[in-house]
Design a protein around this motif. Structure first.
Motif, PDB file in Angstrom:
ATOM      1  N   LEU A 485       0.840  -1.198   0.000  1.00 57.92           N
ATOM      2  CA  LEU A 485       0.000   0.000   0.000  1.00 57.92           C
ATOM      3  C   LEU A 485       0.880   1.256   0.000  1.00 57.92           C
ATOM      4  O   LEU A 485       1.849   1.335   0.766  1.00 57.92           O
ATOM      5  CB  LEU A 485      -0.878   0.031   1.258  1.00 57.92           C
ATOM      6  N   THR A 486       0.540   2.208  -0.872  1.00 55.01           N
ATOM      7  CA  THR A 486       1.221   3.509  -0.851  1.00 55.01           C
ATOM      8  C   THR A 486       0.161   4.598  -0.964  1.00 55.01           C
ATOM      9  O   THR A 486      -0.981   4.304  -1.314  1.00 55.01           O
ATOM     10  CB  THR A 486       2.189   3.645  -2.047  1.00 55.01           C
ATOM     11  N   GLU A 487       0.550   5.819  -0.711  1.00 60.47           N
ATOM     12  CA  GLU A 487      -0.399   6.953  -0.719  1.00 60.47           C
ATOM     13  C   GLU A 487      -1.686   6.516  -0.025  1.00 60.47           C
ATOM     14  O   GLU A 487      -2.781   6.527  -0.598  1.00 60.47           O
ATOM     15  CB  GLU A 487      -0.719   7.441  -2.146  1.00 60.47           C
ATOM     16  N   VAL A 488      -1.518   6.106   1.231  1.00 57.53           N
ATOM     17  CA  VAL A 488      -2.635   5.490   1.955  1.00 57.53           C
ATOM     18  C   VAL A 488      -3.599   6.580   2.414  1.00 57.53           C
ATOM     19  O   VAL A 488      -3.509   7.095   3.533  1.00 57.53           O
ATOM     20  CB  VAL A 488      -2.096   4.657   3.137  1.00 57.53           C
ATOM     21  N   GLY A 489      -4.496   6.948   1.517  1.00 57.99           N
ATOM     22  CA  GLY A 489      -5.497   7.961   1.832  1.00 57.99           C
ATOM     23  C   GLY A 489      -6.837   7.519   1.283  1.00 57.99           C
ATOM     24  O   GLY A 489      -6.899   6.739   0.330  1.00 57.99           O
ATOM     25  N   SER A 490      -7.897   8.016   1.905  1.00 58.13           N
ATOM     26  CA  SER A 490      -9.236   7.646   1.443  1.00 58.13           C
ATOM     27  C   SER A 490     -10.034   8.907   1.174  1.00 58.13           C
ATOM     28  O   SER A 490     -10.052   9.824   2.004  1.00 58.13           O
ATOM     29  CB  SER A 490      -9.945   6.819   2.509  1.00 58.13           C
ATOM     30  N   GLU A 491     -10.727   8.920   0.034  1.00 57.41           N
ATOM     31  CA  GLU A 491     -11.473  10.110  -0.344  1.00 57.41           C
ATOM     32  C   GLU A 491     -12.665  10.370   0.583  1.00 57.41           C
ATOM     33  O   GLU A 491     -13.107  11.501   0.732  1.00 57.41           O
ATOM     34  CB  GLU A 491     -11.963   9.942  -1.786  1.00 57.41           C
ATOM     35  N   LEU A 492     -13.156   9.336   1.225  1.00 60.51           N
ATOM     36  CA  LEU A 492     -14.369   9.516   2.030  1.00 60.51           C
ATOM     37  C   LEU A 492     -14.101   9.982   3.459  1.00 60.51           C
ATOM     38  O   LEU A 492     -15.027  10.321   4.180  1.00 60.51           O
ATOM     39  CB  LEU A 492     -15.173   8.211   2.087  1.00 60.51           C
ATOM     40  N   LEU A 493     -12.842   9.961   3.870  1.00 60.39           N
ATOM     41  CA  LEU A 493     -12.568  10.331   5.266  1.00 60.39           C
ATOM     42  C   LEU A 493     -12.049  11.763   5.358  1.00 60.39           C
ATOM     43  O   LEU A 493     -11.313  12.222   4.481  1.00 60.39           O
ATOM     44  CB  LEU A 493     -11.542   9.374   5.877  1.00 60.39           C
TER      45      LEU A 493
END
Ligand code: DGJ
Length: 736
Positions: A485-493
């Protein structure tokens, strides 16, 4: 009674058959660790506390306590941040006032039979309440309103104590958990080796041993999965231990994501072990009324060396972690087409392999990567889980019907957590992969990682998988995962919850696995991550077997399986006979050896059966017969490592040997493999775990030996051996 509370001394003691673990509540409510080691009957253990103040520099809290309490040097049960304990700590909570000073004190406890489920997480369980007793200790941080419940379960027939932690926000303001380990143990000494399993792709879980030094040492994974590189396991082995003797303390994390095992030796020569989710880039915001459940750590005590620890983990993970009918049901012999065809196959090719499988007694065909979307290489189609009818002419149901008609079961490969940029799914939902606004999306094996923290993403993948799995008689799924996993970001949070994504990702994967098993309760699930990149106790809760490594070379597998067996049972280690020259190493080893090595796990083939010559077909038939003959002793017996393949003695043939002994000690299977031969060399091999008073007969030669003779003098293996040659001995002792 595994859990005792001495209310007068305010001491908790957890007992397993051979171990005890004790802590006490100090007068001002600190939980002080007292002891972990061999069973002791006493609860009067306060004298064991280290009372040193560490010269003038130690700050003391709790002046009400006799002489003050220096958190700098005390053995603490669950150390927290900010009040004078300068070692690495288990917990740090940042309150509404911006401070991360954390202070927790005992409030209450309860003891009850059995073991609770951990919300949303894999964990060991009891088959009936008599198998374990649980102690929950509630501690409170008055200022932030954080309520910390320390959960312990002591097993009554195994030397196992499990640990986990639940944190609730009982205040009316949010706070943030910035570090939460699931277990902490303060040992009073540093005279230990630390054991762990390190590796890389195609070389997973090599056993590494190093003596503890002052300061920090440890392992972690920040790859979003437990990883090929560091398995979520460490052990401390007290000086003087061997494979079969001495004290060993194992720590295994029931989790498949980022983790850390931190071991710190301080100036007092005492050793702190912490194990939990990796604190780097982790934070979890708790609104009033919310709670957070940390994953489980399984601690094993052994007074029979590393081997004793392994056998306890094997039993526990087989019977109290793996679930469903496949935990004990005999696994089918598989032929997987990956190394046979890679992406280049169609229905006819698969049916041809299945025909040979039927003829040879192989029970299941697994169709690997390449059956969906327009996937003819690894550049496209992940996320498009619909059948490629150019390859599977007539469709999947027709293929499965033809394979089943031959008497062969059918299994299929998925990589549910991934998305190819060249896929219909990505074109429709470019925001569904993990990403961080304004940052380039790193690519690995031409693919991105789906944001499994999102329910809409999981729903879509579940629906697609459901459609495929209910379209035909599919009895097995290989669940693969092929990048970090990289750039571990979520658009919904929101921004203040982005550091929750890695853990939410894992919770999402577990939820999807659970949903799949609920929908298809008879499915045999095999875990996989580019081989054994996610070979951990967390995954074993869902998939009772895991593809051990992409390296199928029998000689390399000796080391990989040796290391894997330190924690995980043979039934968990998927192992296949593959073609030679081996695709990963170009080495050629005898077909028989490949079978003998693969038989130490969940057995199968990874080659084109249609290309075998008559000799090889004969050997396959023999291996299939042996598999059925030896299944019980291999899968249900006790496992002993006899010769470590990584240990090169220079003046001696390098080799590997292992042994399985049935629980009544009346059946024994010994396997010996020569790695590099030497002329004029003598070798004796002494067996272990037998009954010295029984007479064991070699079922091939008919020669008999007493158990005492086999264990004390052993077998004489002196003679001429070729590189890569193997031999198996099967002994039985009459049953009364
Ligand atoms: C990695 C796995 O470990 C292999 O066995 C195979 O399934 C490939 N992925 C397919 O892409």
């Amino acid at each position: 009674m595994p859990v005792v509370f001495d209310s007068e001394k305010r001491v908790f003691k957890l007992d397993t058959p051979s171990s005890s673990y004790a802590m006490k509540i100090s007068p001002t409510g600190y939980l002080l660790h007292l002891y972990y080691g061999a069973y002791v009957p006493d609860t009067d253990l306060d004298y064991l506390r280290m009372r040193q103040r560490n010269a003038a520099f130690s700050a003391c809290v709790a002046s009400a306590e006799e002489g003050g309490l220096s958190l700098d040097t005390a053995q603490l049960e669950y150390p927290v941040n900010g009040s004078g304990d300068f070692r690495s700590v288990a917990l740090s909570v940042r309150g509404a006032n911006g401070s991360s000073v954390t202070d927790i004190r005992y409030r209450s406890h309860r003891i009850y039979p059995g073991k609770p489920k951990l919300e949303g997480l894999p964990a060991t369980y009891t088959n009936d309440d008599s198998e374990a007793e649980t102690l929950e200790i509630v501690c409170v941080d008055e200022l932030t309103g954080a309520e910390i419940t320390l959960i312990y379960a002591a097993f009554s027939k195994l030397d196992v104590i499990t640990r986990s932690v639940r944190i609730a926000n009982t205040s009316d303001k949010p706070f943030s958990i910035e570090r939460v380990h699931s277990a902490a143990v303060d040992f009073t000494e540093m005279d230990f080796d630390m054991l762990h399993l390190q590796g890389r792709w195609a070389k997973e879980r090599t056993l590494v041993t190093r003596h503890l030094e002052f300061g920090l040492q440890g392992i972690h994974s920040r790859r979003g999965s437990s990883s090929h590189n560091n398995n979520p396991f460490i052990a401390l082995a007290r000086d003087g231990y061997t494979e079969e003797s001495g004290e060993v303390f194992g720590f295994s994390f029931v989790y498949s994501g980022n983790f850390a095992a931190e071991v710190e030796v301080d100036c007092m020569r005492s050793t702190r072990v912490l194990m939990g989710t990796d604190p780097v880039d982790f934070a979890w915001k708790l609104e009033p009324g919310e709670s957070f459940q940390a994953p489980e750590v399984v601690m094993v005590y052994s007074d029979h060396g590393v081997g004793g620890m392994s056998r306890t983990y094997h039993k526990l993970y087989r019977f109290n972690l793996c679930r469903g009918e496949w935990k004990t049901k005999k696994r089918p012999i598989i032929v997987n087409n990956w190394e046979a065809t890679y992406f280049n196959f169609d229905s006819e090719k698969l049916v041809a392999i299945a025909k040979d499988a039927a003829d040879l007694g192989i029970e299941m065909l697994v169709m690997d990567d390449g059956w969906f979307g327009k996937r003819n290489n690894d550049k496209s189609s992940l996320g498009d889980w619909y059948v490629n009818e150019d390859k599977l002419k007539g469709g999947l149901a027709e293929l499965v019907r033809r394979v089943n008609a031959l008497g062969v079961k059918f299994g299929i490969w998925f990589e549910p957590e991934m998305i190819s940029p060249d896929s219909d799914l990505y074109r429709a939902h470019p925001d569904w992969c993990l990403h961080t606004e304004g940052r380039e999306r790193s690519i690995g094996r031409n693919q991105y990682v789906l944001d499994m923290s999102r329910k809409d993403v999981r729903d879509n993948i579940f629906d697609q998988m459901y459609k495929i799995l209910s379209s035909a008689n599919i009895e097995y799924v290989k669940w693969d995962f092929n990048r970090n996993l990289t750039e571990v970001g979520s658009e919904l949070l929101p921004p203040d919850r982005q550091s929750e994504v890695a853990h939410r990702y894992m919770l999402g994967v577990y939820e999807l696995l659970e949903r799949l098993l609920a929908a298809f309760p008879h499915l045999l699930l095999e875990g996989c991550s580019g081989g054994g990149g996610r070979f951990d106790a967390g995954m074993l809760y869902y998939s009772p077997q895991i593809w051990t490594s992409d390296d199928t070379d029998a000689i390399e597998r000796l080391e990989i399986q040796y290391g894997t067996s330190i924690v995980y049972p043979p039934s968990a280690m998927s192992a296949h006979v593959s073609a030679c020259p081996n695709h990963q190493t170009k080495r050629t080893s005898p077909f028989k050896t490949r079978g003998d090595v693969a038989m130490a796990g969940a057995f199968g083939y990874e080659l084109d059966l249609t290309k075998l010559n008559d000799d090889e077909r004969g050997l396959v038939r023999r291996q299939v017969a042996d598999y059925h003959r030896y299944y019980d002793v291999i899968q249900n017996g006790d496992y002993y490592r006899l010769i470590n393949p990584t240990e090169s003695k220079g003046d001696m043939t390098s080799a590997a040997a292992w042994e399985s002994v049935s629980s009544d000690k009346r059946e024994v299977l010994l396997t010996y493999v020569v790695i590099r031969t030497q002329p004029s060399m003598s070798r004796y091999i002494r067996l272990r775990g037998l009954d010295p008073a029984l007479t064991y007969t070699d079922t091939e030669s008919g020669r008999s030996y007493s158990g005492a003779l086999l264990m004390n003098a052993g077998l004489n293996l002196t003679g001429f051996w070729r590189d890569g040659e193997s031999r198996v001995w099967h002994f039985t002792a009459e049953r009364k």
